[in-house]
Design an enzyme around this catalytic site. Structure first.
Site, PDB file in Angstrom:
ATOM      1  N   GLY A 114      38.973  36.195  47.273  1.00 38.98           N
ATOM      2  CA  GLY A 114      38.143  36.204  47.743  1.00 38.98           C
ATOM      3  C   GLY A 114      38.324  34.871  47.272  1.00 38.98           C
ATOM      4  O   GLY A 114      39.098  34.264  47.703  1.00 38.98           O
ATOM      5  N   ASP A 158      29.500  33.248  37.882  1.00 37.23           N
ATOM      6  CA  ASP A 158      29.781  33.759  38.810  1.00 37.23           C
ATOM      7  C   ASP A 158      29.896  35.498  38.734  1.00 37.23           C
ATOM      8  O   ASP A 158      30.305  36.066  39.201  1.00 37.23           O
ATOM      9  CB  ASP A 158      30.927  33.749  39.108  1.00 37.23           C
TER      10      ASP A 158
END
Length: 903
Positions: free
Chosen positions: A21, A134
């Site tokens: 990620g 997030d």
């Protein structure tokens, strides 16, 4: 250092790559020391040279280490080796939510279950001051058994500063859930952290964010689960950000089965203005919990701007309808609780199905709506609203644990207390919003809403009344305590001018009778005395105060200009006995157009019951049918039980001792003018210390079991004081209220006249103390986090440095086992919890283990105790439930008219 299967990083052996990620690559690894599989997140080598990224990565490890919640993936360690920085984390098996969404629609039950767990995890993070920033489906794991784990707190911690940045193109929409995290070096004028499709508008603009950014992201994820597609999309990151900032939300695609409360929750979460957005994710948890239980009926959300539905009856028509109903029903039904009162326009409202009424009743000024509180089968209270011309009450969403409602002047909003906050609910729909923090919610004592949109309320058992804008803001005093021993100002109500208000003051200890006072906003904080009463008062036209004197409802002429009561009170023929636990309060309300609603707050009888550790009833102690008990306490030798008895019709308790071997009960105290309660045994089981409250103030007395009727005072105070623990060395820990209405423990040597020593802080409430058997440690409940939790502290520690938190999901009423190796307490769920102590000095509490719901009589003090061998419990249970209905009276003013004619 390059990682690959077989590579060692400290004690961890890499086995395979899991994924990557914006903040690192993730591997599956094996902890060679503990023989367990872990997830290892590694900062990419090219980023390891970026000091900002490294600092943020390490911060993730520190943040994760501070969290311990079943819905947040935990951390095992931080490793640095040959320029490689990595975190070893809990390995969560299963697919992430983005994978689950890509495989097809999710059922409504599954959506609600997943969303609730996400909310619970975020709530814990927010309570620790941590913002995720997030939150997205790719960062939410769902195991095969439905357990949710939130991952990747790499962006956590509130941003400093505000700026904007342009997004970069990253290809197709399918890749936008992995849009890059931008650092300061990667932007032109600031930084944007997060993932574009799930960013809050303020986050997308690069502005400073708080926990409401997570609430927005939560709403986006919830919407995606419900609809089955992403809420915001576009070809580039810039397109997605533009959609977040400007695109209208398509409510029409929500499934028809979506509960109305969940739809409104989405609206509150997805409000682009943070000020109007849902403020606390814990409120979302309440709504989702109710939706799972099927409380809210499914309806479609109407678009914004749709005119609100208005009542179809004008005030005159409404009044006529109620009058007709009252006459018809009144002819068939005599009022409960005594002989017929002679009122013709009367009818009754029964409690909701499978619920019982509790204290708290209000009617809107226009007389159209009634609000009340009821307790359900789960033991939790909730707020209901009923139009007076309808037959069904509506439960208001988000009102779990509601207490003491009161209406806004316009009759469209209701204020109430719940979960340590003053909250406001709108009848037109939506979740309640928080107005002010009240601290320990069990201690609130009512509020009122003025014409200028100011709310006044009493947040504590003792202390003054405070004022706050209905929209929220600073909380300021509205009254000050006088020199007459006024221990508490409570249950205010406004006069018609919306500036002056009436309230009830108990002299010293919270006992009835008390005194009515009048206060004012914007002027002196010193109130003016009106006269004696046993309840708060309400103003009614034409110029009367309605209140209770003794047990009788009376109307008293009131000169508003001179602020004085005139003449004698006029009995209205209604008896309204009050609860012994909350003085000054009656379930009584009146509207401006003369509709009176009331409920007979019949006191419940209780019984003392022995249970085994599985909650099975073993036997009950003999007791009079109409006796109400309070605070059962076993002697240290296990042979005697001390408890307060309140006989039928009495508001004063007496100390009784039950000889458990001989099955006999003896009264120790004989003063019917004082309330003797909250009992503590001496270490040798020969004496009892107890709180003795009267109109003259509060005292702690000690009395020998062998000499009934001969108490000695050991603590004398102007307000309520109560004993908590009698230590082996002869010292007594007791609790007293300070000027702000908070309670704190003190310690006093009973054999000397030395001044007591304060043990707590005046910034928080600390009470319910129980000392360990060796007298070195005390368990207590306190609210430093604005939620009652159970803590341990060394008895002689005045700094608090030895404090240890025990409970994890709220806690009250701690009680030690006699060997000091176990502590019991009540969780917010109502269940009794057991905590095993791995050590004694200092104690090392293990994780709380739920036992059972003991179904205790409600009270802020302990209503249970543990036997000497720890195998049985004595509990105080309700014997008679309060099913008395609400009565509605129409023409009660006839007596006032006759009084005026006589004059």
């Amino acid at each position: 250092m390059t990682l690959a299967p077989g590579t060692r990083l400290g004690p961890y052996e890499i086995t395979t790559s899991i994924g990557a990620g914006g903040m690192g690559q993730v591997f599956r690894g094996r902890d060679t020391r503990l023989s367990r599989d872990v997830a290892i997140k590694v900062l990419p080598e090219e980023f390891a040279r970026d000091h900002e990224r490294v600092a943020r990565f390490k911060r993730e490890a520190q943040i994760l280490a501070s969290l311990n919640h079943p819905n947040i993936a935990g951390i095992h360690g931080l490793e640095e080796q040959d320029g490689t920085v990595a975190i070893a984390m809990e390995l969560v098996e299963g697919e992430d939510l983005s994978e689950r969404l890509s495989s097809g629609p999710i059922s409504m039950d599954e959506v609600l279950a997943i969303a609730k767990q996400i909310a619970e995890g975020l709530e814990d993070a927010h309570e620790h001051g941590i913002i995720h920033r997030d939150l997205k489906p790719a960062n939410i794991k769902v195991t095969s058994d439905g357990k949710v784990k939130i991952l990747d707190f790499g962006l956590a911690k509130a941003m400093e500063g505000a700026a904007t940045a342009s997004g970069s193109s990253s290809g197709a929409d399918s890749q936008l859930s992995h849009s890059p995290t931008l650092t300061h070096q990667g932007t032109v004028a600031g930084m944007i952290l997060g993932t574009a499709a799930y960013m809050s508008p303020e986050q997308a603009r690069g502005k400073k964010v708080d926990k409401r950014a997570d609430i927005w992201s939560f709403g986006v994820v919830l919407y995606e689960m419900l609809v089955g597609r992403r809420l915001f999309s576009g070809e580039t990151v810039s397109d997605v950000l533009a959609a977040v900032l400007t695109r209208d939300i398509d409510w029409a695609h929500l499934p028809l089965a979506t509960p109305s409360a969940v739809q409104e929750l989405l609206r509150r979460c997805l409000d682009r203005n943070p000020k109007n957005r849902l403020h606390d994710i814990g409120d979302a948890r309440y709504v989702l919990d109710e939706a799972q239980r099927g409380v809210s009926a499914p309806t479609l959300i109407e678009p914004r701007g749709t005119p609100a539905r208005r009542p179809i009856l004008a005030v005159a028509g409404l009044f006529a309808l109620v009058l007709v109903l009252g006459i018809v029903i009144g002819r068939r039904t005599a009022p409960r609780g005594g002989a017929n009162t002679g009122f013709r326009g009367q009818f009754e409202i029964a409690p909701p199905d499978k619920s019982t009424f509790v204290s708290g009743l209000a009617i809107s000024q226009d007389g159209k709506n009634i609000a009340f509180v009821a307790r359900g089968e789960d033991g939790r209270t909730r707020l209901f609203s009923r139009a007076i011309n309808e037959s069904v009450a509506k439960e208001l969403p988000g009102t779990v644990d509601a207490r003491y409602p009161f209406w806004a002047p316009d009759g469209r909003k209701i204020a109430f207390f719940a979960q340590n906050h003053l909250r406001v609910s709108d009848l037109l729909g939506g979740l309640p919003r928080v107005v002010a923090d009240t601290g320990a919610s069990e201690d609130v004592r009512g509020g009122a809403w003025g014409a200028d949109d100011r709310i006044i309320f009493t947040p504590a058992f003792a202390g003054p009344i405070f004022s706050v804008a209905a929209s929220g803001g600073a909380v300021t005093p509205a009254t000050e305590m006088g020199n007459e021993g006024m221990g508490t100002h409570r249950f205010p109500s406004f006069l018609p001018d919306g500036r002056r208000f009436l309230f009830y003051a108990s002299l010293g200890t919270g006992l009835e009778p008390g005194v009515l006072y009048i206060g004012r906003l914007g002027g002196s904080l010193k109130p003016k005395r009106l006269g004696p009463a046993t309840s708060t008062a309400a103003y009614v036209e034409p110029g009367y105060l309605l209140y209770v004197q003794g047990d009788s409802l009376v109307a008293h002429r009131f000169d508003s200009d001179r602020e004085e009561l005139v003449g004698d009170p006029i009995p209205l023929g209604l008896s309204l006995p009050g609860s012994i636990s909350v003085s000054g309060q009656r379930s009584l309300a009146v509207s401006e157009n003369g509709i009176l609603v009331y409920r007979m707050d019949k006191r419940s009888a209780t019984r003392l019951v022995w249970l085994d550790r599985a909650g099975r009833e073993l036997q009950s102690l003999p007791s009079e049918v109409d006796t109400w008990h309070y605070g059962p306490t076993l002697s240290p030798n296990g042979k005697l039980l001390a408890v307060s008895h309140y006989e039928a019709g009495s508001t004063s308790g007496g100390v009784w001792v039950h000889d458990l071997e001989r099955n006999l009960a003896t009264r120790l105290t004989a003063d019917d003018k004082s309330d003797d309660t909250v009992l503590v045994w001496s270490p040798d089981s020969t004496e009892i210390a107890y709180a003795s409250a009267s109109s003259g103030g509060g005292r702690i007395n000690r009395i020998a079991v062998s000499t009934p009727g001969r108490p000695r005072t050991v603590v004398d105070a102007p307000t309520f004081v109560s004993p908590s623990a009698w230590l082996p060395d002869g010292r007594l820990i007791y609790t007293a209220f300070n000027g702000s209405g908070r309670s704190n423990p003190y310690i006093k040597l009973l054999a000397a006249d030395a001044a007591p020593l304060a043990l707590g802080s005046d910034k928080v409430s600390e009470y319910g103390v129980d000392a360990s058997p060796d007298g070195r440690w005390m368990a207590f409940q306190a609210d430093p986090t604005r939620r009652m939790e159970v803590y341990l502290r060394r008895v002689d520690d005045q700094t608090g440095s030895s404090t240890i938190r025990v409970s994890t999901e709220g806690g009250t009423a701690p009680r030690w086992r006699r060997d000091g190796r176990e502590l019991l307490y009540l969780a917010d769920s109502g269940k009794l919890m057991s905590v095993t102590m791995k050590g004694l000095d200092p104690p090392q509490p293990g994780p709380p283990t739920p036992m059972f719901d003991p179904q205790l009589e409600p009270g802020t003090d302990r209503q249970y105790d543990l036997s000497l061998d720890g195998k049985r419990l004595i509990v105080n249970r309700t014997l008679v439930l309060n099913q008395v209905p609400i009565s509605v009276l129409i023409n009660w003013q006839d007596r006032l008219s006759r009084d005026q004619s006589a004059r």
